[in-house]
Design a protein around this motif. Structure first.
Motif, PDB file in Angstrom:
ATOM      1  N   SER A 226      13.003  18.028  83.726  1.00  0.00           N
ATOM      2  CA  SER A 226      12.841  18.735  82.451  1.00  0.00           C
ATOM      3  C   SER A 226      14.088  18.664  81.566  1.00  0.00           C
ATOM      4  O   SER A 226      14.014  19.005  80.380  1.00  0.00           O
ATOM      5  N   SER A 227      15.208  18.202  82.104  1.00  0.00           N
ATOM      6  CA  SER A 227      16.400  18.053  81.265  1.00  0.00           C
ATOM      7  C   SER A 227      16.230  16.930  80.237  1.00  0.00           C
ATOM      8  O   SER A 227      17.024  16.817  79.303  1.00  0.00           O
ATOM      9  N   ALA A 228      15.181  16.101  80.384  1.00  0.00           N
ATOM     10  CA  ALA A 228      14.902  15.035  79.404  1.00  0.00           C
ATOM     11  C   ALA A 228      14.285  15.582  78.124  1.00  0.00           C
ATOM     12  O   ALA A 228      14.141  14.857  77.148  1.00  0.00           O
ATOM     13  N   VAL A 229      13.933  16.843  78.128  1.00  0.00           N
ATOM     14  CA  VAL A 229      13.397  17.491  76.921  1.00  0.00           C
ATOM     15  C   VAL A 229      14.595  17.987  76.108  1.00  0.00           C
ATOM     16  O   VAL A 229      15.410  18.755  76.608  1.00  0.00           O
ATOM     17  N   TYR A 230      14.699  17.537  74.883  1.00  0.00           N
ATOM     18  CA  TYR A 230      15.849  17.909  74.055  1.00  0.00           C
ATOM     19  C   TYR A 230      15.432  17.954  72.591  1.00  0.00           C
ATOM     20  O   TYR A 230      14.394  17.433  72.194  1.00  0.00           O
ATOM     21  N   LYS A 231      16.288  18.584  71.791  1.00  0.00           N
ATOM     22  CA  LYS A 231      16.096  18.622  70.348  1.00  0.00           C
ATOM     23  C   LYS A 231      17.435  18.238  69.719  1.00  0.00           C
ATOM     24  O   LYS A 231      18.473  18.833  70.029  1.00  0.00           O
ATOM     25  N   THR A 232      17.417  17.249  68.843  1.00  0.00           N
ATOM     26  CA  THR A 232      18.645  16.809  68.183  1.00  0.00           C
ATOM     27  C   THR A 232      19.041  17.785  67.078  1.00  0.00           C
ATOM     28  O   THR A 232      18.194  18.498  66.534  1.00  0.00           O
TER      29      THR A 232
ATOM     30  N   ASN B 182      20.250  16.900  64.109  1.00  0.00           N
ATOM     31  CA  ASN B 182      19.675  16.313  62.900  1.00  0.00           C
ATOM     32  C   ASN B 182      18.241  15.879  63.248  1.00  0.00           C
ATOM     33  O   ASN B 182      18.052  14.999  64.079  1.00  0.00           O
ATOM     34  N   PRO B 183      17.219  16.484  62.648  1.00  0.00           N
ATOM     35  CA  PRO B 183      15.830  16.153  62.992  1.00  0.00           C
ATOM     36  C   PRO B 183      15.495  14.664  62.873  1.00  0.00           C
ATOM     37  O   PRO B 183      14.652  14.163  63.613  1.00  0.00           O
ATOM     38  N   GLU B 184      16.176  13.929  61.993  1.00  0.00           N
ATOM     39  CA  GLU B 184      15.916  12.489  61.861  1.00  0.00           C
ATOM     40  C   GLU B 184      16.322  11.720  63.115  1.00  0.00           C
ATOM     41  O   GLU B 184      15.777  10.660  63.406  1.00  0.00           O
ATOM     42  N   ASN B 185      17.276  12.253  63.868  1.00  0.00           N
ATOM     43  CA  ASN B 185      17.748  11.571  65.074  1.00  0.00           C
ATOM     44  C   ASN B 185      16.800  11.728  66.262  1.00  0.00           C
ATOM     45  O   ASN B 185      16.980  11.062  67.279  1.00  0.00           O
ATOM     46  N   GLN B 186      15.808  12.609  66.148  1.00  0.00           N
ATOM     47  CA  GLN B 186      14.866  12.797  67.262  1.00  0.00           C
ATOM     48  C   GLN B 186      14.148  11.487  67.589  1.00  0.00           C
ATOM     49  O   GLN B 186      13.766  11.247  68.728  1.00  0.00           O
ATOM     50  N   ALA B 187      13.976  10.618  66.621  1.00  0.00           N
ATOM     51  CA  ALA B 187      13.290   9.336  66.836  1.00  0.00           C
ATOM     52  C   ALA B 187      14.205   8.267  67.439  1.00  0.00           C
ATOM     53  O   ALA B 187      13.730   7.198  67.816  1.00  0.00           O
ATOM     54  N   ASP B 188      15.516   8.548  67.551  1.00  0.00           N
ATOM     55  CA  ASP B 188      16.433   7.575  68.156  1.00  0.00           C
ATOM     56  C   ASP B 188      16.039   7.308  69.607  1.00  0.00           C
ATOM     57  O   ASP B 188      15.579   8.209  70.308  1.00  0.00           O
TER      58      ASP B 188
ATOM     59  N   PHE C 164      15.219  -0.733  79.419  1.00  0.00           N
ATOM     60  CA  PHE C 164      14.250   0.277  79.031  1.00  0.00           C
ATOM     61  C   PHE C 164      14.990   1.333  78.224  1.00  0.00           C
ATOM     62  O   PHE C 164      16.148   1.662  78.503  1.00  0.00           O
ATOM     63  N   GLY C 165      14.320   1.842  77.220  1.00  0.00           N
ATOM     64  CA  GLY C 165      14.839   2.956  76.446  1.00  0.00           C
ATOM     65  C   GLY C 165      13.913   4.147  76.622  1.00  0.00           C
ATOM     66  O   GLY C 165      12.778   4.007  77.084  1.00  0.00           O
ATOM     67  N   TRP C 166      14.383   5.326  76.272  1.00  0.00           N
ATOM     68  CA  TRP C 166      13.573   6.539  76.405  1.00  0.00           C
ATOM     69  C   TRP C 166      13.931   7.518  75.283  1.00  0.00           C
ATOM     70  O   TRP C 166      15.008   7.461  74.712  1.00  0.00           O
ATOM     71  N   ARG C 167      12.990   8.391  74.993  1.00  0.00           N
ATOM     72  CA  ARG C 167      13.246   9.478  74.049  1.00  0.00           C
ATOM     73  C   ARG C 167      12.217  10.588  74.256  1.00  0.00           C
ATOM     74  O   ARG C 167      11.101  10.341  74.723  1.00  0.00           O
TER      75      ARG C 167
ATOM     76  N   PHE D 134      22.980   8.340  76.182  1.00  0.00           N
ATOM     77  CA  PHE D 134      22.280   9.163  75.199  1.00  0.00           C
ATOM     78  C   PHE D 134      22.778   8.831  73.801  1.00  0.00           C
ATOM     79  O   PHE D 134      23.963   8.776  73.535  1.00  0.00           O
ATOM     80  N   GLY D 135      21.842   8.651  72.857  1.00  0.00           N
ATOM     81  CA  GLY D 135      22.203   8.462  71.460  1.00  0.00           C
ATOM     82  C   GLY D 135      22.013   7.026  71.052  1.00  0.00           C
ATOM     83  O   GLY D 135      21.729   6.178  71.853  1.00  0.00           O
ATOM     84  N   GLY D 136      22.115   6.954  69.921  1.00  0.00           N
ATOM     85  CA  GLY D 136      22.620   6.876  68.613  1.00  0.00           C
ATOM     86  C   GLY D 136      23.940   7.597  68.351  1.00  0.00           C
ATOM     87  O   GLY D 136      24.903   7.473  69.093  1.00  0.00           O
ATOM     88  N   ASP D 137      23.918   8.296  67.228  1.00  0.00           N
ATOM     89  CA  ASP D 137      25.154   8.912  66.763  1.00  0.00           C
ATOM     90  C   ASP D 137      25.348  10.323  67.305  1.00  0.00           C
ATOM     91  O   ASP D 137      26.445  10.852  67.209  1.00  0.00           O
ATOM     92  N   GLU D 138      24.344  10.941  67.877  1.00  0.00           N
ATOM     93  CA  GLU D 138      24.509  12.259  68.484  1.00  0.00           C
ATOM     94  C   GLU D 138      24.764  12.124  69.980  1.00  0.00           C
ATOM     95  O   GLU D 138      24.297  11.181  70.619  1.00  0.00           O
ATOM     96  N   THR D 139      25.478  13.098  70.505  1.00  0.00           N
ATOM     97  CA  THR D 139      25.710  13.163  71.946  1.00  0.00           C
ATOM     98  C   THR D 139      24.638  14.042  72.591  1.00  0.00           C
ATOM     99  O   THR D 139      23.857  14.706  71.901  1.00  0.00           O
TER     100      THR D 139
END
Length: 186
Positions: A60-66, A68-74, A95-98, A169-174
């Motif tokens: 369940s630690s894979a559930v997160y909220k960025t 910046n809402p635009e980064n949720q799609a990263d 493989f990537g995940w989000r 993890f990321g893009g530009d957010e940690t």
């Protein structure tokens, strides 16, 4: 009638819980992406193969909220390798995940001559083991997961020559909190 001793009841429930809880084989590696960081490890391992197979379990630690809402799609990076004996931002496959739209998604995530390519593969469940596979052909990477196959163009031919790429993890957010991923090489 003799009463059942309390110690016997405690032992019974302890054994029942051990039986119910899924036990992971000892050969799973636990990767932790710590809150406020990108990387799970700073490790280096060469790869020279035409196939990359592993089993993964997200909790369940894979559930997160960025933030910046635009980064949720990263797309975060799961596991794979650099290719063509070059940098992973030049040529690589993994493989990537989000966590996106209330589900955990897995993607094909590659670089081909510096161009990033990603394709949705499928959504998966938390707390369940999945076998992920990347096969290399002369001109493409072939991703397999749960009967779904995706193909992504490849720059070079032959064995994948490079280094292993670990959870990131990321893009530009940690990472907004500690994220735990269990992986077993197959």
């Amino acid at each position: 009638m003799n009463p059942i001793p309390i110690s016997f009841i405690g032992l019974f429930f302890s054994l029942l819980l051990l039986h119910i809880q899924p036990q992971l084989p000892m050969d799973y590696q636990t990767y932790i992406i710590r809150q406020g960081t990108h990387r799970s490890v700073n490790s280096f391992e060469f790869v020279n193969s035409t196939q990359f197979r592993f089993e993964v379990i997200f909790d369940s630690s894979a559930v997160y909220k960025t933030r910046n809402p635009e980064n949720q799609a990263d797309i975060n990076k799961l596991y794979g390798f650099s290719d063509c004996f070059s940098s992973h931002q030049e040529n690589s496959t993994r493989f990537g995940w989000r966590w996106y739209q209330n589900r955990l998604e897995l993607h094909a995530y590659c670089y081909k001559n510096g161009e990033r390519i990603s394709e949705f593969i499928t959504a998966i469940d938390l707390h369940r083991a999945y076998i992920c596979e990347i096969n290399l052909s002369e001109q493409k990477y072939i991703f397999k997961l749960n009967g779904v196959t995706r193909e992504v163009p490849r720059t070079c031919a032959g064995n994948g020559l490079g280094y292993k790429l670990y959870p990131y993890f990321g893009g530009d957010e940690t990472a907004p909190h500690d994220i735990i991923i269990k992986i077993r090489d197959l």
